[in-house]
Write an enzyme that holds these catalytic residues in place. Structure first.
Site, PDB file in Angstrom:
ATOM      1  N   CYS A  75       0.838  -1.205   0.000  1.00 18.08           N
ATOM      2  CA  CYS A  75       0.000   0.000   0.000  1.00 18.08           C
ATOM      3  C   CYS A  75       0.880   1.265   0.000  1.00 18.08           C
ATOM      4  O   CYS A  75       1.498   1.574  -1.013  1.00 18.08           O
ATOM      5  CB  CYS A  75      -0.970  -0.033   1.178  1.00 18.08           C
ATOM      6  SG  CYS A  75      -2.346   1.125   0.988  1.00 18.08           S
ATOM      7  N   HIS A 162      -3.678  -5.035   0.551  1.00 21.72           N
ATOM      8  CA  HIS A 162      -3.158  -5.514   1.830  1.00 21.72           C
ATOM      9  C   HIS A 162      -3.207  -7.043   1.893  1.00 21.72           C
ATOM     10  O   HIS A 162      -4.254  -7.615   2.200  1.00 21.72           O
ATOM     11  CB  HIS A 162      -3.967  -4.925   2.999  1.00 21.72           C
ATOM     12  CG  HIS A 162      -3.690  -3.479   3.247  1.00 21.72           C
ATOM     13  ND1 HIS A 162      -2.670  -3.043   4.071  1.00 21.72           N
ATOM     14  CD2 HIS A 162      -4.295  -2.366   2.763  1.00 21.72           C
ATOM     15  CE1 HIS A 162      -2.663  -1.716   4.094  1.00 21.72           C
ATOM     16  NE2 HIS A 162      -3.638  -1.287   3.317  1.00 21.72           N
ATOM     17  N   GLU A 164      -1.955  -8.847   4.135  1.00 21.35           N
ATOM     18  CA  GLU A 164      -1.914  -9.285   5.530  1.00 21.35           C
ATOM     19  C   GLU A 164      -3.304  -9.442   6.155  1.00 21.35           C
ATOM     20  O   GLU A 164      -3.447 -10.113   7.178  1.00 21.35           O
ATOM     21  CB  GLU A 164      -1.081  -8.323   6.377  1.00 21.35           C
ATOM     22  CG  GLU A 164      -1.674  -6.938   6.621  1.00 21.35           C
ATOM     23  CD  GLU A 164      -1.327  -5.932   5.545  1.00 21.35           C
ATOM     24  OE1 GLU A 164      -1.297  -4.730   5.842  1.00 21.35           O
ATOM     25  OE2 GLU A 164      -1.105  -6.349   4.386  1.00 21.35           O
TER      26      GLU A 164
END
Length: 504
Positions: A75, A162, A164
């Site tokens: 990002c 993202h 994660e």
């Protein structure tokens, strides 16, 4: 041990990068972007986190990124790499937030084994409109052409989504490809390897020195005690301090639970001193700091009863460190933790924190590998300041007595109903308000109790647990009938974020 360094630019989900890597048995450490650590041979790669900032801002966070290691920008990290290498980052026509469908347009090591089309999670206001020279696009979404890219002649990769977060379906695979495939991490970080390396390090650091450790009965301090016990044996003295803010009968019960573990434990009742110091204090941070200061000062007092003691052991874990840090101007400090604030001037003890880099679920895995009994490993987390931050506002003996009884009814009911082990953390909170009620034929004006039960994996995020209505009705009735001073019970259905697990 192989290691990945995560540079935090202030994203609220940076810690999830660490969680995903640890789940892959890849060791990692998170550092603020402006405190880049030395990159020794054990560091195999660097990940740049997201951020609430824009790379176009004059005061945008900047970091000195090592040029000899593989890099993954996420990002803001992706936009930062593009911006600093001659690409173009512009404000998006509309903030790109939420689910998107990613399509891989060019094969690469980063997307090895990843579906050609999969769901990802976007969260950014800027977008990369032009890649730097030498970069090539790897994947796109309907609205974001340069959703993932790489530099052709360098092991540098970037994604504007993202990986994660759980909403990115194959995010763990992408992170695994980077850590194990591109960086070459072996993924051999396990509870057994942690125990072996930690005990070896503790032996080298402590030698024949004596250590004093604070036990609380919780999993963090218990695992810390067993690691230190393995390393230095009889040179460890454990002290369990009753600060007057414990649950009902907890001082006695905790001391009993350690009798068969071979630990040298001293019980110290300092409740009067803590309660006197908390008189008139209502602000949460002030309460935490007061409790933390007295907690450490109490150890300083008892340290003088252990001849030759040089170290203070603490069960600090990674969320304590992260939440107490914050990045000035970007990520706010959430709260102070009494075992992260340092030692008072004049205290001769040094601090040893074997669990400082572990998340809570990792501490439990290590505890099981150490052979600690499940009743201790499975205990819910309990805040260091105890009921001092569950009595909202000023802490008094009267309020503590009320809260202890209500909390005891709640926790016992969870155990009896088989719900305790399904929940990460639960407890009762005494609210600083009174409400009108009716008991018998009389008007009452008494306190309100809030019940809290959440599920989580690491305390960085948490969801409220949907306790059955019949259960809540029964617990509410029991508390109101049996606890004098309470005429109302409510249930907290807030998740973290935006709320925190504790109310203070």
């Amino acid at each position: 041990m192989d290691k990945i360094i995560v540079l935090d630019f202030g994203s609220q989900v940076t810690q999830l990068i660490g969680r995903r890597l640890r789940e892959l048995n890849v060791y990692c450490e998170i550092y603020p972007y402006n405190k880049v650590p030395d990159m020794g041979p054990e560091v195999k790669g660097v990940i740049l986190s997201g951020s609430p900032c824009s790379v176009r801002d004059a005061n945008a966070p900047k970091a000195e990124i090592p040029g000899h290691l593989p890099i993954l920008g996420i990002c803001y990290g992706a936009q930062y790499l593009a911006h600093t290498r001659g690409g173009k980052v512009e404000a998006s026509d509309s903030r790109e937030y939420g689910r998107a469908q990613l399509t891989i347009v060019k094969e690469s090591p980063l997307f090895k084994g990843v579906s050609r089309s999969s769901q990802v999670w976007m969260s950014h206001g800027d977008t990369i409109s032009k890649l730097p020279e030498g970069a090539e696009v790897l994947a796109s979404t309907e609205d974001v052409e340069n959703a993932a890219y790489r530099f052709k002649d360098e092991p540098i990769y970037a994604v504007q989504f993202h990986p994660e977060v759980y909403h990115t379906d194959e995010g763990s695979k992408i992170l695994e490809n980077f850590a194990k495939g591109i960086c070459g991490c072996k993924g051999d970080w396990t509870p057994a390897s942690f125990i072996e390396s930690t005990v070896t390090e503790l032996k080298a650091t402590l030698g024949d020195d004596k250590v004093i450790l604070g036990l609380s009965g919780g999993v963090d301090s218990t695992v810390t005690a067993m690691l230190l016990h393995r390393a230095i044996g009889h040179n460890l003295t454990c002290i369990f301090v009753n600060h007057g803010l414990l649950r009902k009968n907890e001082f006695r019960d905790v001391l009993d639970s350690y009798k068969d573990m071979g630990l040298n434990v001293i019980g110290a009742d300092a409740s009067d001193a803590f309660l006197d110091a908390l008189k008139g204090i209502e602000e949460p941070e002030a309460k935490r700091k007061t409790i933390g200061r007295l907690f450490v000062e109490t150890f300083d007092k008892y340290a003088h009863t252990v001849e030759g003691a040089k170290w203070l052991g603490q069960g600090t874990i990674y969320p304590d460190v992260i939440e107490s840090a914050g990045i000035p101007g970007i990520a706010s400090k959430i709260k102070s933790h009494h075992n992260v604030g340092g030692l008072p001037e004049g205290m001769d003890l040094k601090v040893v924190e074997p669990l400082r880099m572990l998340f809570k679920d990792e501490v439990r895995r290590v505890g099981r590998a150490l052979g600690i009994k499940e009743e201790l490993i499975g205990r819910h987390p309990f805040p260091g300041p105890g009921l001092g931050i569950r009595v909202l506002g000023e802490v008094t003996r009267e309020k503590l007595d009320i809260l202890r009884e209500a909390d005891d009814i709640f926790i016992r009911a969870l155990r009896d109903a088989g719900l305790y082990d399904k929940i990460w953390q639960a407890g009762a909170i005494l609210l600083p308000v009174r409400s009108v009620g009716v008991m018998g034929d009389e008007r009452t004006y008494e306190y309100c109790i809030a019940l809290r039960a959440v599920i989580s994996t690491d305390a960085m995020t948490a969801d409220w647990y949907p306790l059955p209505y019949d259960f809540l009705s029964d617990v509410s009735n029991r508390i109101i009938r049996k606890v004098r001073g309470v005429n109302r019970v409510v249930y907290d259905i807030s998740s973290k974020p935006p709320a925190t697990i504790e109310w203070e």
